[in-house]
Structure formats: structure tokens, C-alpha cells
Write an enzyme that holds these catalytic residues in place. Structure first.
Site, PDB file in Angstrom:
ATOM      1  N   SER A 296       0.870  -1.176   0.000  1.00  0.00           N
ATOM      2  CA  SER A 296       0.000   0.000   0.000  1.00  0.00           C
ATOM      3  C   SER A 296       0.906   1.224   0.000  1.00  0.00           C
ATOM      4  CB  SER A 296      -0.884  -0.010   1.256  1.00  0.00           C
ATOM      5  OG  SER A 296      -1.626   1.177   1.344  1.00  0.00           O
TER       6      SER A 296
ATOM      7  N   HIS B 201      -3.895  -5.768   2.106  1.00  0.00           N
ATOM      8  CA  HIS B 201      -3.044  -6.754   2.765  1.00  0.00           C
ATOM      9  C   HIS B 201      -3.701  -8.114   2.927  1.00  0.00           C
ATOM     10  CE1 HIS B 201      -0.292  -3.535   4.806  1.00  0.00           C
ATOM     11  NE2 HIS B 201      -0.152  -3.613   3.500  1.00  0.00           N
TER      12      HIS B 201
ATOM     13  N   GLU C  35      -5.740  -2.433   8.405  1.00  0.00           N
ATOM     14  CA  GLU C  35      -5.144  -2.972   9.621  1.00  0.00           C
ATOM     15  C   GLU C  35      -5.988  -2.627  10.845  1.00  0.00           C
ATOM     16  OE1 GLU C  35      -0.931  -2.124  10.205  1.00  0.00           O
ATOM     17  OE2 GLU C  35      -0.791  -1.573   8.094  1.00  0.00           O
TER      18      GLU C  35
ATOM     19  N   GLU D  76       0.989  -9.002   6.831  1.00  0.00           N
ATOM     20  CA  GLU D  76       1.692  -8.563   8.035  1.00  0.00           C
ATOM     21  C   GLU D  76       1.390  -9.451   9.242  1.00  0.00           C
ATOM     22  OE1 GLU D  76       0.816  -4.413   8.406  1.00  0.00           O
ATOM     23  OE2 GLU D  76       2.004  -3.899   6.639  1.00  0.00           O
TER      24      GLU D  76
ATOM     25  N   ASP E  68      -5.662   1.375  10.619  1.00  0.00           N
ATOM     26  CA  ASP E  68      -5.086   1.927   9.395  1.00  0.00           C
ATOM     27  C   ASP E  68      -6.073   1.648   8.276  1.00  0.00           C
ATOM     28  OD1 ASP E  68      -3.706   2.697   7.153  1.00  0.00           O
ATOM     29  OD2 ASP E  68      -2.148   1.157   7.296  1.00  0.00           O
TER      30      ASP E  68
ATOM     31  N   GLU F 222      -4.779   5.792  11.247  1.00  0.00           N
ATOM     32  CA  GLU F 222      -3.889   6.125  10.135  1.00  0.00           C
ATOM     33  C   GLU F 222      -4.643   6.181   8.815  1.00  0.00           C
ATOM     34  OE1 GLU F 222      -0.332   3.715   7.836  1.00  0.00           O
ATOM     35  OE2 GLU F 222      -0.681   3.323   9.964  1.00  0.00           O
TER      36      GLU F 222
ATOM     37  N   ASP G 183      -0.057   8.873   6.529  1.00  0.00           N
ATOM     38  CA  ASP G 183       0.953   7.981   5.945  1.00  0.00           C
ATOM     39  C   ASP G 183       1.117   8.307   4.476  1.00  0.00           C
ATOM     40  OD1 ASP G 183       2.611   5.924   5.128  1.00  0.00           O
ATOM     41  OD2 ASP G 183       1.090   4.368   5.273  1.00  0.00           O
TER      42      ASP G 183
ATOM     43  N   LYS H 200       8.290   6.012   7.695  1.00  0.00           N
ATOM     44  CA  LYS H 200       8.797   4.825   7.009  1.00  0.00           C
ATOM     45  C   LYS H 200      10.072   5.209   6.269  1.00  0.00           C
ATOM     46  CE  LYS H 200       4.237   2.768   6.053  1.00  0.00           C
ATOM     47  NZ  LYS H 200       3.234   2.549   4.976  1.00  0.00           N
TER      48      LYS H 200
ATOM     49  N   HIS I 202       7.083  -0.431   9.918  1.00  0.00           N
ATOM     50  CA  HIS I 202       7.603  -1.418   8.965  1.00  0.00           C
ATOM     51  C   HIS I 202       6.898  -1.247   7.622  1.00  0.00           C
ATOM     52  CE1 HIS I 202       4.081  -4.410   9.851  1.00  0.00           C
ATOM     53  NE2 HIS I 202       3.673  -3.168   9.776  1.00  0.00           N
TER      54      HIS I 202
ATOM     55  N   LYS J 102       4.727   0.354  14.804  1.00  0.00           N
ATOM     56  CA  LYS J 102       3.943  -0.765  14.291  1.00  0.00           C
ATOM     57  C   LYS J 102       4.862  -1.617  13.424  1.00  0.00           C
ATOM     58  CE  LYS J 102       1.654   0.830  10.052  1.00  0.00           C
ATOM     59  NZ  LYS J 102       0.369   0.749   9.337  1.00  0.00           N
TER      60      LYS J 102
END
Length: 423
Positions: free
Chosen positions: A43, A156, A165, A206, A243, A289, A316, A341, A369, A392
Site C-alpha cells: 500500500s 493486505h 489494519e 503482516e 489503518d 492512520e 501515511d 517509514k 515497517h 507498528k
């Protein structure tokens, strides 16, 4: 001790999704050797630094990174030999100048970041100090509160959940070790509940479970049940972090959304903000997020105006760890927190600059991550070094995620009574 760079080389390895990525080896004049491996995101924001891929469909479906490896071995290595590894800013500035583009599209952010991280690690080793102390100074001692991904959706996972998430956050734990226990136990209780309901316990990129569910609300209801089954109190011991990765279900990346995976249907920015208000009232959410898409600046500003005094509103894809976009966000009050990130921006020093900008504005920040990870634990040390108190790095499954948690427990043990932990 001689910290001049004497040798640099790279190779192609595989990340946690089985896709190629870059590993860089650095050697200093005093014989110190260090290695780093670069993560990769699924993403991704359109303004991220460029991850250079080969495009050769006969190798790894076009995802090979031999061009980036070649750029390290043939272009970067000869250009940085003799530079003092302890001068991180100078090294990174030289790498940016060598690339010559704003988005690192020439050499590739994956090539540049691999070198940047490996040099930082080599310098720390040469000085004989941990990486977190090398990057953060002698007072670096705050362990981050982990946001553990325990249920996956969006990009994901191949399921019926729009939100990317759902994370458990041990806000009431006394230390990192116990916090990790709280959410790990919750993860395992969630697995039991899913089994009892006949739902899938396979995991996403993840490590979070990825069942098909009737709604996004159902995901949070299950997590509430799991927290209580583990013997904890929702909101007091363990809270939620979300997220949305809303760009993944936006039809124009600006103001139109379609939550079609869950069947929630189409809505505009105002509808998504209203949904956010409803969920924050209903569930113990402490951070959220990318609740809106990456170009929905007006929606972000509205969301923050309504909920920013209650939760961390984290940008993000909106900010991509880039000070240019963070400055705009500060000016427009589009959020109150930033996801950091390293591979979004491409160097260690630029990531640190983004953190400093957040601090100066009184904003919070979370080190993160990527969905395509490696066993490299750089971000664990980086999170302690940056003193932000949030991280995270995935679920209580998959070794590339667990490696970061284990490294943080090592750091906590090393710090002893000096370790700090708080939300």
C-alpha cells in the site's frame, strides 16, 4: 578506529512476500562490517521515493532489483569510498546528489536506503555502541508502545474487509515486555474465537488474521471479544489503532470512496468522517492512520478538526515521510501525527528530519515497517532512538515481524531500570 568507508556491495535477496529486494554490505577501514536489508510496501503513496524494479517479466514477474543492485555496486560504491561513515548527513546528502532526482528515481530509493542504513549500522558498531544509542544519543531509552496488527483487510488480505489494519495497543501495560504479552495473548485468543465461529485463521501480509466478515464493525467486535477473553479491559489495558489505507478504496484519491469489499457501499469524505466519529464513540480507538485518501486534504482537515482532540490522526500516504508534505499538513492542520517509514523517503537522515519536524510542531509520530519485510531489525533501534513512543511492525506471527519485537525486548533488558514505556 577508522570509520572511513572502504567497501560497499549489494545483492538481490527475497522479502517476506517472496519478492526481490536489496541487501547491502558495508566495510569500514578498521575492518568493521555491517549489513542492511530494504523493505517494500504494498500500500504505497504516489509521492513515495521510487523503488527501482527491473521490469523484466522473465524474472520474478518483473519485480527483480538487479538494476538497483548494479547501482550500488557500480555507481554508489566508488562514489562514497573514503567518506566518514560517522557523518550520516554528509553521506546521505552525497547519495541524493549522486541520484540527482527529487524522488530518487535514478539510482532507486531501495539502493540508496540500503547503503544509508548499512553505513549507520557500521558506524555504530565501529564506535562499539548500540544502533539506538548511536542514532538517538546517550538518553535514548524510551521503548515504543507497539501497535500489533491482529486482523488484516484492504490491500493486505484477500477478504471482505475494507480497513487494512486493525491493531491492538497495550496502553495500560507497565513495560514493553508485558505490553507485548498482553497483545500476543489477545492475538491467540482471537484465533480461538475465529476457529469457534468457523472463520479462517490464515494470515495476511503482516501476520494478522484475514477472515471474511460481514462488516468492518464485525472485525472490531471480534477484537473486543478477544481482549476480554484474554482477561484484559478494552480501552484500559488494550486499545485499538486503525489503518484505513483509504486510498485503496477511494475511486479518485480525493473525495470519493467505495467500501465494496465489505458491502458498505459508496460515500464521500463527509460520510467517511461521520463513520469515523461513530467508531471513535463506539470503540476504544487511540490512533487512526490514513482515514482519508492521500489527496483528500480537505477531508483530513475535517477529520482532524472533529477527532484530533480525542485520537492521533496519522498521515501515511498523505505525508510519505517527506518534510515538504508534513509542512503543508502542519499549516493546514490536516493531521496531528505522522507515520515514519524509512523507505518512503530513502535515507536515514531524511527520516530523522521528518521526526524533528513533527517534534517542533508538537505532533506525534509512529515508526513503521512495510508489508514486504526482512529479518532486518533496524526500525526497532530507530524507534528507540527517535523517542516517539510508538511503533507498528506487524503481528505475533511471521519471523520478519517477531524479529523486531525480540530486538526491542533485548534493548529493554539492556537498558534495565533506565528503560521507559508510556503511551
Amino acid at each position: 578506529m577508522n570509520t572511513e568507508i572502504s567497501d560497499v556491495r549489494a545483492m538481490e535477496i527475497l522479502d517476506s512476500r517472496g519478492n526481490p529486494t536489496v541487501r547491502v554490505f558495508v566495510e569500514l577501514a578498521d575492518g568493521t562490517r555491517a549489513v542492511s536489508s530494504v523493505p517494500s510496501g504494498a500500500s504505497t503513496g504516489e509521492n513515495e521515493a521510487v523503488e527501482l524494479r527491473d521490469g523484466d517479466k522473465s524474472r520474478y514477474l518483473g519485480l527483480g532489483v538487479l538494476k538497483a543492485v548494479d547501482n550500488v555496486n557500480k555507481n554508489i560504491a566508488p562514489a562514497i569510498k573514503g567518506i566518514d561513515a560517522s557523518d550520516q548527513w554528509r553521506l546521505d546528502a552525497h547519495l541524493r546528489e549522486l541520484d540527482g532526482t527529487e524522488n530518487k528515481g535514478n539510482l532507486g530509493a531501495n539502493a540508496i536506503l540500503g547503503v544509508s542504513m548499512a553505513v549507520a549500522r557500521a558506524s555504530a558498531q565501529s564506535f562499539g555502541i548500540p544502533l539506538y544509542r548511536y542514532l538517538g544519543g546517550s538518553n535514548a531509552r524510551r521503548l515504543p508502545v507497539p501497535s500489533m496488527n491482529i486482523l488484516n483487510g484492504g490491500a493486505h488480505a484477500d477478504n471482505s474487509v475494507d480497513i487494512q489494519e486493525f491493531m491492538a495497543v497495550p496502553v495500560g501495560a507497565p513495560n514493553f515486555r508485558e505490553g507485548l504479552r498482553y497483545i500476543s495473548e489477545t492475538f491467540h485468543h482471537l484465533k480461538k474465537i475465529l476457529k469457534e465461529k468457523g472463520l479462517a485463521t490464515s494470515v495476511g501480509d503482516e501476520g494478522g488474521f484475514a477472515p471474511n466478515l460481514p462488516s468492518n464493525d464485525a472485525a472490531m467486535d471480534l477484537i473486543m471479544d478477544a481482549i476480554e477473553a484474554a482477561g484484559y479491559t478494552p480501552g484500559e489495558d488494550i486499545a485499538f489503532s486503525l489503518d484505513s489505507a483509504a486510498s485503496s478504496f477511494s475511486t479518485d484519491l480525493t473525495s470519493k470512496y467505495d467500501l465494496k469489499k465489505s458491502g458498505a457501499g459508496k460515500m464521500d469524505s463527509a460520510g467517511l468522517v461521520a463513520l469515523g466519529e461513530k467508531w471513535v464513540k463506539k470503540y476504544p480507538i487511540v490512533s487512526w492512520e490514513d482515514p482519508l485518501a492521500e489527496n483528500d486534504w480537505a477531508g483530513f482537515t475535517d477529520f482532524t478538526a472533529r477527532l484530533g482532540d480525542k485520537i492521533d490522526v496519522i498521515g501515511d500516504d498523505l505525508f510519505v515521510t517527506n518534510t515538504k508534505y508534513i509542512k503543508r499538513g502542519i499549516k493546514e492542520k490536516a493531521a496531528n501525527s505522522v507515520l515514519i517509514k524509512l523507505n518512503q523517503i530513502g535515507t536515514v537522515s531524511e527520516s530523522i528530519d521528518a521526526v524533528r519536524l513533527c517534534r517542533d510542531a508538537g505532533w506525534r509520530y509512529m515508526i513503521s515497517h512495510r508489508s514486504g519485510e526482512t529479518e532486518d531489525t533496524f526500525i526497532a533501534d530507530f524507534a528507540v532512538a527517535m523517542d516517539g513512543g510508538q511503533l507498528k511492525t506487524g503481528s505475533a506471527s511471521r519471523s520478519e515481524r517477531i524479529a523486531k519485537y525480540n530486538r526491542l525486548m533485548e534493548i529493554e533488558q539492556e537498558l534495565g531500570e533506565g528503560a521507559q514505556y508510556y503511551w
